[in-house]
Design a protein around this motif. Sequence first.
Motif, PDB file in Angstrom:
ATOM      1  N   THR A 146       0.730  -1.108  -0.149  1.00 12.38           N
ATOM      2  CA  THR A 146      -0.206  -0.031   0.119  1.00 12.38           C
ATOM      3  C   THR A 146       0.860   1.227  -0.018  1.00 12.38           C
ATOM      4  OG1 THR A 146      -0.357  -0.252   2.293  1.00 12.38           O
ATOM      5  CG2 THR A 146      -1.892  -1.036   1.092  1.00 12.38           C
ATOM      6  N   PHE A 155      -3.748  -4.212  -5.851  1.00 14.89           N
ATOM      7  CA  PHE A 155      -3.875  -2.702  -4.960  1.00 14.89           C
ATOM      8  C   PHE A 155      -3.869  -1.817  -6.211  1.00 14.89           C
ATOM      9  CE2 PHE A 155      -2.528  -5.731  -1.542  1.00 14.89           C
ATOM     10  CZ  PHE A 155      -3.243  -5.037  -0.288  1.00 14.89           C
ATOM     11  N   ILE A 210      -6.721   4.431  -2.204  1.00 13.79           N
ATOM     12  CA  ILE A 210      -6.243   2.804  -2.222  1.00 13.79           C
ATOM     13  C   ILE A 210      -7.364   1.954  -2.207  1.00 13.79           C
ATOM     14  CG2 ILE A 210      -4.448   1.068  -1.365  1.00 13.79           C
ATOM     15  CD1 ILE A 210      -2.888   3.393   0.011  1.00 13.79           C
TER      16      ILE A 210
END
Length: 189
Positions: free
Chosen positions: A42, A103, A118
């Motif tokens: 992330t 992601f 995100i």
Amino acid sequence: MARLILASNSPQRQALLKQQGLDFEVIAADIDETPFDDELVTEYVQRVARGKALFIGQQHLDAVVLAADTCIALDGQIIGKPKSKQHAFEIWQKLSGRQHDVFSAVCIATQNHIDHVIVKTEVAFQALTEQDMETYWETGEPIGRAGAYAIQGIAARFIPKIEGSYSNVVGLPIFETMKLLNKAIKALN
């Protein structure tokens, strides 16, 4: 609407934005996308998307800049693009019969505003045979693709289930992107 720049050469991102009826320019951001040691997935996608948005935004102060980065992760480890046929097979052997995460970080930058989101999508991959891998490699589709596959193409036959945003797996989570874009445009007015 303000001038919109997509900071990416990705044909998938361009097609997804065109489907939304958006007019935009494409100016790819040339930044280093090498992951840092021990960088969380992330953190990585956010850093890269933000870096692209700021790089192009500093050159085009009158524009709304949309940047994104998409990454595949398995067991917390980033799975990149295949460097060779052998590397693609190694990637598929890891993904085979397992679930992995996709992601994306989307970043919108204007002269006085920056925002990001995100998005995570879970993708189940069927167990692949050696013949599946050989046949898929021969199509040419895996080349240059994160995780060595394209869900919007032939690889769809290997994916029994996803949880989350399909467009995220293609390369740009449209629902979240449009929310960010609308918020940035309102802030300009």
